[in-house]
Scaffold this active site. Structure first.
Site, PDB file in Angstrom:
ATOM      1  N   MET A 187      -7.004  -0.763  -1.927  1.00 52.32           N
ATOM      2  CA  MET A 187      -6.250   0.172  -1.089  1.00 52.32           C
ATOM      3  C   MET A 187      -5.296  -0.634  -0.203  1.00 52.32           C
ATOM      4  SD  MET A 187      -8.725   3.367  -0.302  1.00 52.32           S
ATOM      5  CE  MET A 187      -9.673   2.652   1.017  1.00 52.32           C
ATOM      6  N   GLY A 188      -4.971  -1.849  -0.627  1.00 44.38           N
ATOM      7  CA  GLY A 188      -4.038  -2.678   0.130  1.00 44.38           C
ATOM      8  C   GLY A 188      -4.698  -3.308   1.343  1.00 44.38           C
ATOM      9  N   GLY A 195     -11.138 -11.576   0.594  1.00 42.05           N
ATOM     10  CA  GLY A 195     -12.100 -10.929  -0.296  1.00 42.05           C
ATOM     11  C   GLY A 195     -11.414 -10.366  -1.544  1.00 42.05           C
ATOM     12  N   HIS A 196     -10.283  -9.690  -1.343  1.00 40.24           N
ATOM     13  CA  HIS A 196      -9.535  -9.168  -2.496  1.00 40.24           C
ATOM     14  C   HIS A 196      -9.038 -10.324  -3.377  1.00 40.24           C
ATOM     15  CE1 HIS A 196      -8.733  -5.795   0.467  1.00 40.24           C
ATOM     16  NE2 HIS A 196      -9.204  -5.139  -0.557  1.00 40.24           N
ATOM     17  N   GLU A 234     -19.133  -6.887  -3.946  1.00 37.44           N
ATOM     18  CA  GLU A 234     -20.536  -6.458  -3.771  1.00 37.44           C
ATOM     19  C   GLU A 234     -20.789  -5.893  -2.378  1.00 37.44           C
ATOM     20  OE1 GLU A 234     -22.838  -9.871  -4.898  1.00 37.44           O
ATOM     21  OE2 GLU A 234     -22.728  -9.350  -7.033  1.00 37.44           O
ATOM     22  N   ARG A 281     -10.772  -3.169   7.276  1.00 40.72           N
ATOM     23  CA  ARG A 281     -10.982  -2.465   8.547  1.00 40.72           C
ATOM     24  C   ARG A 281     -11.129  -3.432   9.723  1.00 40.72           C
ATOM     25  NH1 ARG A 281     -12.289   2.940   7.589  1.00 40.72           N
ATOM     26  NH2 ARG A 281     -12.669   3.358   5.400  1.00 40.72           N
TER      27      ARG A 281
HETATM   28  O1  PAF Z   1     -12.954  -0.407  -2.542  1.00 36.15           O
HETATM   29  C1  PAF Z   1     -11.822   0.112  -2.434  1.00 36.15           C
HETATM   30  O2  PAF Z   1     -10.869  -0.503  -1.953  1.00 36.15           O
HETATM   31  C2  PAF Z   1     -11.610   1.542  -2.902  1.00 36.15           C
HETATM   32  O3  PAF Z   1     -12.739   2.316  -2.674  1.00 36.15           O
HETATM   33  C3  PAF Z   1     -11.169   1.629  -4.368  1.00 36.15           C
HETATM   34  C4  PAF Z   1     -12.232   1.092  -5.321  1.00 36.15           C
HETATM   35  C5  PAF Z   1      -9.880   0.860  -4.566  1.00 36.15           C
HETATM   36  C6  PAF Z   1     -10.917   3.100  -4.746  1.00 36.15           C
HETATM   37  O4  PAF Z   1      -9.931   3.677  -3.959  1.00 36.15           O
END
Ligand code: PAF
Length: 285
Positions: A30-31, A36-37, A148, A187
């Site tokens: 979700m940007g 982590g991403h 996770e 967040r």
């Molecule tokens: O974990 C997230 O960022 C969201 O829940 C996801 C998996 C991209 C779905 O909108």
């Protein structure tokens, strides 16, 4: 890096990768990207020829309109990070592209979505399963990578893929943490400096749980050890502690005999629009 804003464009990109004989790994986000991403991207890149990332703040997984409104949006910085990481294409659709006029189909894992964290956030996991199913259908990657930290989300997605026979492999990736142990989350930027300092209580509570479990404590005693850590931090409001069987999320009692997962959520900041942080730990026998 290709930037695709429509279903047609991302499908054209994927079709070319397939003609090139390339395998495709997917990272849905979700940007407001953080380390982590980028760890998910690194794992996907390690085993796939092309990595596709998605950036879509999915409205159907937010119960509170203020939470959706205040969700951080940092598209330019996100694109720079994805490009630097060698992502082949990014899919950034509008809401109307994912939920076309008259959209009425939902995906719900009926048990897993409506327990634990799903009780605190009704409809949340239905929204997640629905959007992830749509993204899987649109992109048709070979594999997708999920953190996770969002433990229940990961189980929901695994179950959906199994039940709907979606041809994709799902990989869970270990949580990336700040130096003091706080799990990385989009967040975290909404925390005041004081709440940011206090937020370390989540990982400390999980450490206490792990010590208690290691010493053979009962579920009630593990729960109590965690509550004591959160109670000692006046800025955090305990929302839930769930101690369940790993994978199935079935509640456990007594002294756990098998692998368990502990899920914790704590709120910080204003009551009407709190910053809800979650963390988890799997404890193997
Ligand atoms: O974990 C997230 O960022 C969201 O829940 C996801 C998996 C991209 C779905 O909108």
């Amino acid at each position: 890096m290709q930037i695709c804003r429509t279903v047609a464009d991302i499908r054209t990109a994927v079709a070319q990768y397939r003609r090139d004989g390339a395998t495709v790994g997917l990272v849905t986000t979700m940007g407001a990207l953080h380390a982590g991403h980028m760890q998910l991207v690194a794992e996907a890149k390690g085993t796939h020829d092309r990595v596709i990332a998605t950036i879509f703040v999915n409205p159907t997984q937010f119960g509170n309109p203020a939470d959706l409104e205040s969700y951080p949006r940092t598209e330019a910085a996100d694109l720079a990070m994805l490009e630097a990481a060698g992502v082949a294409a990014v899919f950034i659709p509008q809401v109307s592209e994912i939920y076309p006029e008259g959209d009425e189909t939902i995906v719900e894992t009926t048990r897993l979505a409506n327990m634990l964290h799903g009780l605190v956030r009704p409809g949340h996991f239905r929204g997640v399963a629905t959007v992830v199913c749509k993204l899987f259908n649109i992109i048709q990657a070979d594999a997708a990578y999920f953190g996770e930290k969002d433990y229940q989300q990961l189980q929901v997605i695994r179950r959906m893929v199994r039940d709907l026979h979606i041809p994709i492999q799902i990989f869970g990736v270990a949580t990336v943490r700040e130096a003091d142990g706080l799990a990385m989350s989009s967040r975290n930027v909404r925390l005041t400096p004081e709440d940011r300092g206090a937020a370390v209580c989540l990982s400390k509570a999980l450490d206490a749980a792990e010590r208690a479990a290691g010493a053979g404590a009962s579920v009630a005693a593990i729960d109590e050890a965690m509550r004591a850590v959160i109670a000692a931090e006046p800025r955090g409001r305990l929302v839930a502690i769930d101690i369940v069987e790993a994978g199935t999320l079935t509640p456990v009692g007594g002294i756990p005999a098998g692998d368990i997962a502990i899920m914790l959520s704590v709120a910080f900041g204003p009551e009407d629009n709190p910053v809800l942080l979650i963390d988890q730990r799997e404890i193997r026998k």
